[in-house]
Every structure is written in structure tokens, then in C-alpha cells.
Motif scaffolding. Structure first.
Motif, PDB file in Angstrom:
ATOM      1  N   PHE A   1       0.843  -1.202   0.000  1.00  0.00           N
ATOM      2  CA  PHE A   1       0.000   0.000   0.000  1.00  0.00           C
ATOM      3  C   PHE A   1       0.876   1.249   0.000  1.00  0.00           C
ATOM      4  O   PHE A   1       0.685   2.157  -0.811  1.00  0.00           O
ATOM      5  CB  PHE A   1      -0.922  -0.016   1.219  1.00  0.00           C
ATOM      6  N   ARG A   2       1.833   1.269   0.892  1.00  0.00           N
ATOM      7  CA  ARG A   2       2.741   2.418   1.014  1.00  0.00           C
ATOM      8  C   ARG A   2       3.508   2.646  -0.289  1.00  0.00           C
ATOM      9  O   ARG A   2       3.567   3.762  -0.804  1.00  0.00           O
ATOM     10  CB  ARG A   2       3.696   2.176   2.175  1.00  0.00           C
ATOM     11  N   ASP A   3       4.088   1.581  -0.835  1.00  0.00           N
ATOM     12  CA  ASP A   3       4.857   1.696  -2.075  1.00  0.00           C
ATOM     13  C   ASP A   3       3.982   2.170  -3.234  1.00  0.00           C
ATOM     14  O   ASP A   3       4.409   2.983  -4.048  1.00  0.00           O
ATOM     15  CB  ASP A   3       5.509   0.354  -2.438  1.00  0.00           C
ATOM     16  N   TYR A   4       2.758   1.665  -3.287  1.00  0.00           N
ATOM     17  CA  TYR A   4       1.865   2.045  -4.381  1.00  0.00           C
ATOM     18  C   TYR A   4       1.503   3.530  -4.286  1.00  0.00           C
ATOM     19  O   TYR A   4       1.540   4.250  -5.286  1.00  0.00           O
ATOM     20  CB  TYR A   4       0.603   1.177  -4.392  1.00  0.00           C
ATOM     21  N   CYS A   5       1.165   3.980  -3.100  1.00  0.00           N
ATOM     22  CA  CYS A   5       0.839   5.406  -2.928  1.00  0.00           C
ATOM     23  C   CYS A   5       2.032   6.288  -3.290  1.00  0.00           C
ATOM     24  O   CYS A   5       1.877   7.296  -3.976  1.00  0.00           O
ATOM     25  CB  CYS A   5       0.395   5.676  -1.489  1.00  0.00           C
ATOM     26  N   LEU A   6       3.210   5.891  -2.832  1.00  0.00           N
ATOM     27  CA  LEU A   6       4.408   6.695  -3.095  1.00  0.00           C
ATOM     28  C   LEU A   6       4.859   6.639  -4.550  1.00  0.00           C
ATOM     29  O   LEU A   6       5.655   7.483  -4.982  1.00  0.00           O
ATOM     30  CB  LEU A   6       5.548   6.258  -2.173  1.00  0.00           C
ATOM     31  N   SER A   7       4.358   5.687  -5.315  1.00  0.00           N
ATOM     32  CA  SER A   7       4.731   5.591  -6.731  1.00  0.00           C
ATOM     33  C   SER A   7       4.006   6.626  -7.591  1.00  0.00           C
ATOM     34  O   SER A   7       4.388   6.868  -8.731  1.00  0.00           O
ATOM     35  CB  SER A   7       4.426   4.184  -7.266  1.00  0.00           C
ATOM     36  N   LYS A   8       2.989   7.256  -7.034  1.00  0.00           N
ATOM     37  CA  LYS A   8       2.234   8.276  -7.761  1.00  0.00           C
ATOM     38  C   LYS A   8       3.065   9.562  -7.864  1.00  0.00           C
ATOM     39  O   LYS A   8       3.796   9.904  -6.936  1.00  0.00           O
ATOM     40  CB  LYS A   8       0.919   8.586  -7.028  1.00  0.00           C
ATOM     41  N   PRO A   9       2.924  10.297  -8.958  1.00  0.00           N
ATOM     42  CA  PRO A   9       3.690  11.531  -9.122  1.00  0.00           C
ATOM     43  C   PRO A   9       3.393  12.570  -8.025  1.00  0.00           C
ATOM     44  O   PRO A   9       2.243  12.774  -7.640  1.00  0.00           O
ATOM     45  CB  PRO A   9       3.226  12.066 -10.484  1.00  0.00           C
TER      46      PRO A   9
END
Length: 117
Positions: A6-14
Motif C-alpha cells: 500500500f505504502r509503495d503504491y501510494c508513493l509511486s504516484k507523481p
């Protein structure tokens, strides 16, 4: 999706930043200073909060028991998703995308341009 995913996915957003404005236990993800996702570090299984279009939010709540009105949030615009409950594959990332896109869409044009969004 576990908390690390979840954390990685959110942080992958621009242009996303991870903050802790509500204390050491609550991760908040923002774009241009506007929140689009939130979860507890210690109680991730209790759910993540994501912004959602009100009409779609109601449909999702009717369709999935694991999606409920936003806990401690505006219940019209936020859902709490029991992140470790059974959901169709890919639904949680899709809802994260939707939340992020709603926030970006609500930013002034100038802010979106400055951020390259």
C-alpha cells in the motif's frame, strides 16, 4: 495488499508525499498538500481511508462488505476499505488511483501545471 505494498503504491504516484500529521501511527499520503489516502501503521487491517466520488462510494459500499463509510472522515466523500479483507484482485489499487485522480482533478490548473500533472 499489505501495508508495505500500500505504502509503495501510494508513493509511486507523481508528486506524492508521506506525512504523519496525526501522530506517529497514522500515515497520510498527499499530493500538492491535499490528502488522498490514510492508514494506521499499527492497525492496517482495520482499514485504509480513500477519497471517492460520492455516487461510486455508495455503490461500492452496497457491493462489498469490506468497504464502509470513511471512519473519522466525511462519509460522503471518503471510504474505509478493510485492506486485508477479501476484495477482487486489483480493486484496492484501482481505488487508490481513483482517490489520487480526484484530488489532482480538484487542484487549480496552475498547481497541476507547476507539478507537471
Amino acid at each position: 495488499m499489505n501495508i508495505e505494498e500500500f505504502r509503495d503504491y501510494c508513493l509511486s504516484k507523481p508528486q506524492v508525499e508521506e506525512t504523519l500529521p496525526f501522530g506517529e501511527d497514522t500515515l497520510v499520503y498527499k499530493v500538492a498538500g491535499k490528502m488522498f489516502a490514510m492508514c494506521s501503521l499499527n492497525n492496517y487491517a482495520e482499514g485504509v481511508n480513500l477519497k471517492c466520488d460520492p455516487e461510486r462510494a455508495a455503490e461500492l459500499r452496497d457491493q462489498y462488505p469490506a468497504i464502509q463509510p470513511g471512519y473519522h472522515m466525511n462519509k460522503k466523500h471518503w471510504n474505509t476499505i478493510l485492506a486485508e479483507a477479501f476484495l477482487p484482485m486489483g480493486l484496492l489499487p484501482e481505488l487508490i488511483d481513483h482517490s489520487y485522480e480526484l484530488v489532482v482533478k480538484g487542484l487549480p490548473k496552475k498547481a497541476r501545471e507547476e507539478l507537471g500533472l
